[in-house]
Design an enzyme around this catalytic site. Structure first.
Site, mmCIF file in Angstrom:
data_model
loop_
_atom_site.group_PDB
_atom_site.id
_atom_site.type_symbol
_atom_site.label_atom_id
_atom_site.label_comp_id
_atom_site.label_asym_id
_atom_site.label_seq_id
_atom_site.Cartn_x
_atom_site.Cartn_y
_atom_site.Cartn_z
ATOM 1 N N ARG A 70 -19.986 55.390 -41.433
ATOM 2 C CA ARG A 70 -20.556 54.205 -40.789
ATOM 3 C C ARG A 70 -21.894 54.522 -40.118
ATOM 4 N NH1 ARG A 70 -15.836 52.255 -37.178
ATOM 5 N NH2 ARG A 70 -17.316 50.671 -36.540
ATOM 6 N N ASP A 104 -22.501 49.032 -33.052
ATOM 7 C CA ASP A 104 -23.815 49.402 -33.589
ATOM 8 C C ASP A 104 -24.891 49.119 -32.531
ATOM 9 O OD1 ASP A 104 -24.869 46.684 -33.801
ATOM 10 O OD2 ASP A 104 -23.682 46.418 -35.631
ATOM 11 N N HIS A 119 -16.870 47.373 -26.710
ATOM 12 C CA HIS A 119 -16.120 48.398 -27.441
ATOM 13 C C HIS A 119 -16.881 49.714 -27.584
ATOM 14 C CE1 HIS A 119 -13.569 44.933 -29.337
ATOM 15 N NE2 HIS A 119 -13.227 45.215 -28.099
ATOM 16 N N CYS A 127 -16.633 63.791 -24.870
ATOM 17 C CA CYS A 127 -15.789 64.994 -24.975
ATOM 18 C C CYS A 127 -14.380 64.654 -24.498
ATOM 19 C CB CYS A 127 -16.385 66.112 -24.133
ATOM 20 S SG CYS A 127 -15.301 67.559 -24.038
ATOM 21 N N CYS A 130 -13.984 67.179 -21.082
ATOM 22 C CA CYS A 130 -14.783 67.007 -19.855
ATOM 23 C C CYS A 130 -15.405 65.620 -19.752
ATOM 24 C CB CYS A 130 -15.864 68.083 -19.750
ATOM 25 S SG CYS A 130 -17.248 67.854 -20.897
ATOM 26 N N CYS A 148 -18.367 72.766 -23.801
ATOM 27 C CA CYS A 148 -17.206 73.258 -23.036
ATOM 28 C C CYS A 148 -16.075 73.691 -23.967
ATOM 29 C CB CYS A 148 -16.711 72.185 -22.069
ATOM 30 S SG CYS A 148 -15.582 70.968 -22.793
ATOM 31 N N THR A 186 -17.372 36.614 -35.295
ATOM 32 C CA THR A 186 -16.160 37.356 -34.905
ATOM 33 C C THR A 186 -14.922 36.591 -35.353
ATOM 34 O OG1 THR A 186 -14.854 38.292 -33.084
ATOM 35 C CG2 THR A 186 -16.231 36.382 -32.533
HETATM 36 C C1 BJW Z 1 -19.941 36.316 -40.734
HETATM 37 C C2 BJW Z 1 -20.769 36.809 -41.711
HETATM 38 C C3 BJW Z 1 -22.082 36.376 -41.668
HETATM 39 C C4 BJW Z 1 -18.896 37.673 -42.079
HETATM 40 N N1 BJW Z 1 -22.471 35.530 -40.714
HETATM 41 N N2 BJW Z 1 -20.340 35.472 -39.801
HETATM 42 C C5 BJW Z 1 -3.312 40.553 -25.949
HETATM 43 C C6 BJW Z 1 -3.984 40.975 -24.820
HETATM 44 C C7 BJW Z 1 -4.533 42.242 -24.720
HETATM 45 C C8 BJW Z 1 -4.415 43.155 -25.759
HETATM 46 C C9 BJW Z 1 -3.712 42.765 -26.859
HETATM 47 C C10 BJW Z 1 -3.179 41.497 -26.962
HETATM 48 N N3 BJW Z 1 -2.580 41.406 -28.149
HETATM 49 C C11 BJW Z 1 -2.738 42.597 -28.781
HETATM 50 C C12 BJW Z 1 -3.418 43.457 -28.022
HETATM 51 C C13 BJW Z 1 -3.751 44.861 -28.415
HETATM 52 C C14 BJW Z 1 -5.029 45.036 -29.175
HETATM 53 C C15 BJW Z 1 -5.340 43.828 -30.065
HETATM 54 O O1 BJW Z 1 -6.154 43.003 -29.755
HETATM 55 N N4 BJW Z 1 -4.725 43.760 -31.223
HETATM 56 C C16 BJW Z 1 -4.963 42.633 -32.157
HETATM 57 C C17 BJW Z 1 -5.320 43.160 -33.543
HETATM 58 C C18 BJW Z 1 -3.772 41.726 -32.150
HETATM 59 N N5 BJW Z 1 -6.135 45.268 -28.240
HETATM 60 C C19 BJW Z 1 -6.383 46.464 -27.741
HETATM 61 O O2 BJW Z 1 -5.676 47.438 -28.015
HETATM 62 C C20 BJW Z 1 -7.565 46.587 -26.803
HETATM 63 N N6 BJW Z 1 -7.199 47.300 -25.639
HETATM 64 C C21 BJW Z 1 -6.456 46.759 -24.665
HETATM 65 O O3 BJW Z 1 -6.084 45.610 -24.710
HETATM 66 O O4 BJW Z 1 -6.202 47.616 -23.611
HETATM 67 C C22 BJW Z 1 -5.205 47.224 -22.660
HETATM 68 C C23 BJW Z 1 -3.889 47.662 -23.230
HETATM 69 C C24 BJW Z 1 -3.672 48.995 -23.424
HETATM 70 C C25 BJW Z 1 -2.451 49.403 -23.956
HETATM 71 C C26 BJW Z 1 -1.504 48.456 -24.347
HETATM 72 C C27 BJW Z 1 -1.764 47.101 -24.184
HETATM 73 C C28 BJW Z 1 -2.981 46.707 -23.617
HETATM 74 C C29 BJW Z 1 -8.698 47.405 -27.427
HETATM 75 C C30 BJW Z 1 -9.276 46.780 -28.635
HETATM 76 C C31 BJW Z 1 -10.344 47.695 -29.211
HETATM 77 C C32 BJW Z 1 -10.841 47.193 -30.546
HETATM 78 N N7 BJW Z 1 -11.576 48.229 -31.189
HETATM 79 C C33 BJW Z 1 -12.241 47.957 -32.465
HETATM 80 C C34 BJW Z 1 -12.805 49.297 -32.989
HETATM 81 C C35 BJW Z 1 -13.999 49.736 -32.172
HETATM 82 C C36 BJW Z 1 -14.522 51.034 -32.623
HETATM 83 C C37 BJW Z 1 -15.081 50.971 -34.019
HETATM 84 O O5 BJW Z 1 -15.908 50.117 -34.343
HETATM 85 O O6 BJW Z 1 -14.698 51.812 -34.797
HETATM 86 O O7 BJW Z 1 -13.287 47.007 -32.286
HETATM 87 S S1 BJW Z 1 -11.206 47.192 -33.683
HETATM 88 C C38 BJW Z 1 -12.463 46.200 -34.392
HETATM 89 O O8 BJW Z 1 -12.155 44.797 -34.181
HETATM 90 C C39 BJW Z 1 -13.729 46.479 -33.555
HETATM 91 C C40 BJW Z 1 -14.316 45.105 -33.419
HETATM 92 O O9 BJW Z 1 -15.208 45.073 -32.313
HETATM 93 C C41 BJW Z 1 -13.102 44.243 -33.252
HETATM 94 C C42 BJW Z 1 -13.340 42.781 -33.534
HETATM 95 O O10 BJW Z 1 -13.667 42.590 -34.861
HETATM 96 P P1 BJW Z 1 -14.764 41.478 -35.235
HETATM 97 O O11 BJW Z 1 -16.067 41.854 -34.680
HETATM 98 O O12 BJW Z 1 -14.248 40.139 -34.896
HETATM 99 O O13 BJW Z 1 -14.859 41.688 -36.817
HETATM 100 P P2 BJW Z 1 -13.959 41.085 -38.008
HETATM 101 O O14 BJW Z 1 -14.210 41.921 -39.193
HETATM 102 O O15 BJW Z 1 -12.553 40.915 -37.572
HETATM 103 O O16 BJW Z 1 -14.542 39.626 -38.235
HETATM 104 C C43 BJW Z 1 -15.820 39.420 -38.787
HETATM 105 C C44 BJW Z 1 -16.137 37.940 -38.738
HETATM 106 O O17 BJW Z 1 -17.461 37.747 -39.185
HETATM 107 C C45 BJW Z 1 -15.231 37.081 -39.634
HETATM 108 O O18 BJW Z 1 -14.815 35.937 -38.917
HETATM 109 C C46 BJW Z 1 -16.146 36.680 -40.792
HETATM 110 O O19 BJW Z 1 -15.845 35.392 -41.327
HETATM 111 C C47 BJW Z 1 -17.491 36.670 -40.100
HETATM 112 N N8 BJW Z 1 -18.630 36.904 -40.964
HETATM 113 N N9 BJW Z 1 -19.992 37.652 -42.541
HETATM 114 C C48 BJW Z 1 -21.514 35.091 -39.804
HETATM 115 N N10 BJW Z 1 -22.952 36.788 -42.617
HETATM 116 ZN ZN ZN Z 2 -16.763 68.909 -22.818
#
Ligand code: BJW
Ligand code: ZN
Length: 242
Positions: A70, A104, A119, A127, A130, A148, A186
């Site tokens: 990526r 990004d 995110h 790290c 640390c 480290c 999103t």
């Molecule tokens: C276009 C287009 C064009 C295409 N023009 N549009 C309720 C409350 C709280 C938490 C949860 C909950 N239910 C579940 C959870 C847990 C979990 C979660 O949400 N899971 C769901 C899958 C159900 N959440 C978490 O774990 C979060 N942490 C948390 O809540 O901590 C507290 C906690 C801890 C322990 C236990 C419980 C709670 C953290 C979430 C972190 C998400 N991380 C990622 C990876 C980041 C690193 C990386 O990039 O590698 O973030 S996952 C991935 O999804 C990334 C994105 O930011 C995120 C959102 O995705 P996004 O941006 O919406 O992309 P897509 O691909 O889904 O959609 C693209 C869209 O674009 C589409 O609609 C297309 O149609 C459109 N599109 N081309 C305009 N040209």
């Molecule tokens: Zn370190």
């Protein structure tokens, strides 16, 4: 495509506090793959299988391979017209802030300065021993290590990990107090980011969604603009330039 925004809504955008929530779709027109959908695949894995602390502890090599792939892509692309339109709206004092789920740096490269990155950032490492953060010079070919001795990980928020409380609180506060929220590219299924449109709507904000297809958020939207963001955002911007 003609972007029809009612006169009273335009006045609201000019006078009120407007913020934007962005996701992977805004970077799709730059050539960055989204997480979900047809172009959202990486080999045979889903993000839920790679973007987790347990995936990293079980197979850091594989997870780093995904991030290096990526990073290579990110280095080779440039911001698109949607990123530039939002940067221009900030300059014109129409847009106060971008809350981005994207890891990004395309908003920043387009000239946006007020941004909350929910995110984290793919161009930084952290790290695991640390906690020192560093900018990545080039995509690593092997697992990188800190001075480290600790293993480095991407400075991003994985599933099951908490967002920075400071950033999350600020995002929630901004959503609760804005008059207008632009939601761009999103799927609205990842929490807590997906709470933000609900919070804004509950507090009376106008919601304008830009996406190629309806999402979990669309039922809340006052306007749904069905087009690639790189086409619709410049047209949206044009409303304020005449
Ligand atoms: C276009 C287009 C064009 C295409 N023009 N549009 C309720 C409350 C709280 C938490 C949860 C909950 N239910 C579940 C959870 C847990 C979990 C979660 O949400 N899971 C769901 C899958 C159900 N959440 C978490 O774990 C979060 N942490 C948390 O809540 O901590 C507290 C906690 C801890 C322990 C236990 C419980 C709670 C953290 C979430 C972190 C998400 N991380 C990622 C990876 C980041 C690193 C990386 O990039 O590698 O973030 S996952 C991935 O999804 C990334 C994105 O930011 C995120 C959102 O995705 P996004 O941006 O919406 O992309 P897509 O691909 O889904 O959609 C693209 C869209 O674009 C589409 O609609 C297309 O149609 C459109 N599109 N081309 C305009 N040209
Ligand atoms: Zn370190």
């Amino acid at each position: 495509m003609k972007l029809r925004i009612a006169t009273d809504s335009l006045a609201r955008l000019k006078q009120g506090r407007t913020i934007a929530l962005t996701g992977a779709g805004i970077s799709a027109d730059s050539g960055m793959p989204t997480f979900r959908g047809n172009n959202g695949l990486w080999k045979k894995y889903r993000p839920e299988e790679l973007a987790t602390p347990s995936a990293f502890s079980q197979n850091p090599q594989l997870v780093w391979e995904w991030y290096s792939w990526r990073l290579e892509k990110l280095i080779s692309v440039v911001p698109n017209e949607a990123h530039f339109a939002l940067a221009q709206l900030e300059k014109m004092e129409i847009l106060e802030l971008i809350i981005s789920q994207n890891v990004d740096d395309l908003h920043e490269r387009a000239g946006t300065s007020k941004i909350l990155k929910l995110h984290g950032s793919i161009i930084h490492t952290k790290c695991i021993e640390c906690n020192k953060k560093e900018q990545i010079a080039k995509p690593p070919r092997a697992i990188p290590y800190c001075e480290c001795g600790g293993m480095l990980r991407p400075d991003v928020v994985w599933f099951g990990e908490s967002l920075s409380p400071k950033i999350q609180d600020e995002a929630f506060q901004e959503a609760a107090t804005c008059d207008n929220m632009l939601i761009i590219g999103t799927s609205g299924i990842v929490y807590p980011a997906a709470f933000l449109p609900n919070i804004a709507k509950k507090e009376g904000a106008m919601i304008i969604e830009f996406n190629v297809a309806p999402t979990a958020i669309t039922p809340l939207a006052d306007y749904f603009i069905a087009a690639p963001a790189a086409e619709s955002l410049p047209k949206f911007l044009a409303n304020f330039q005449s």
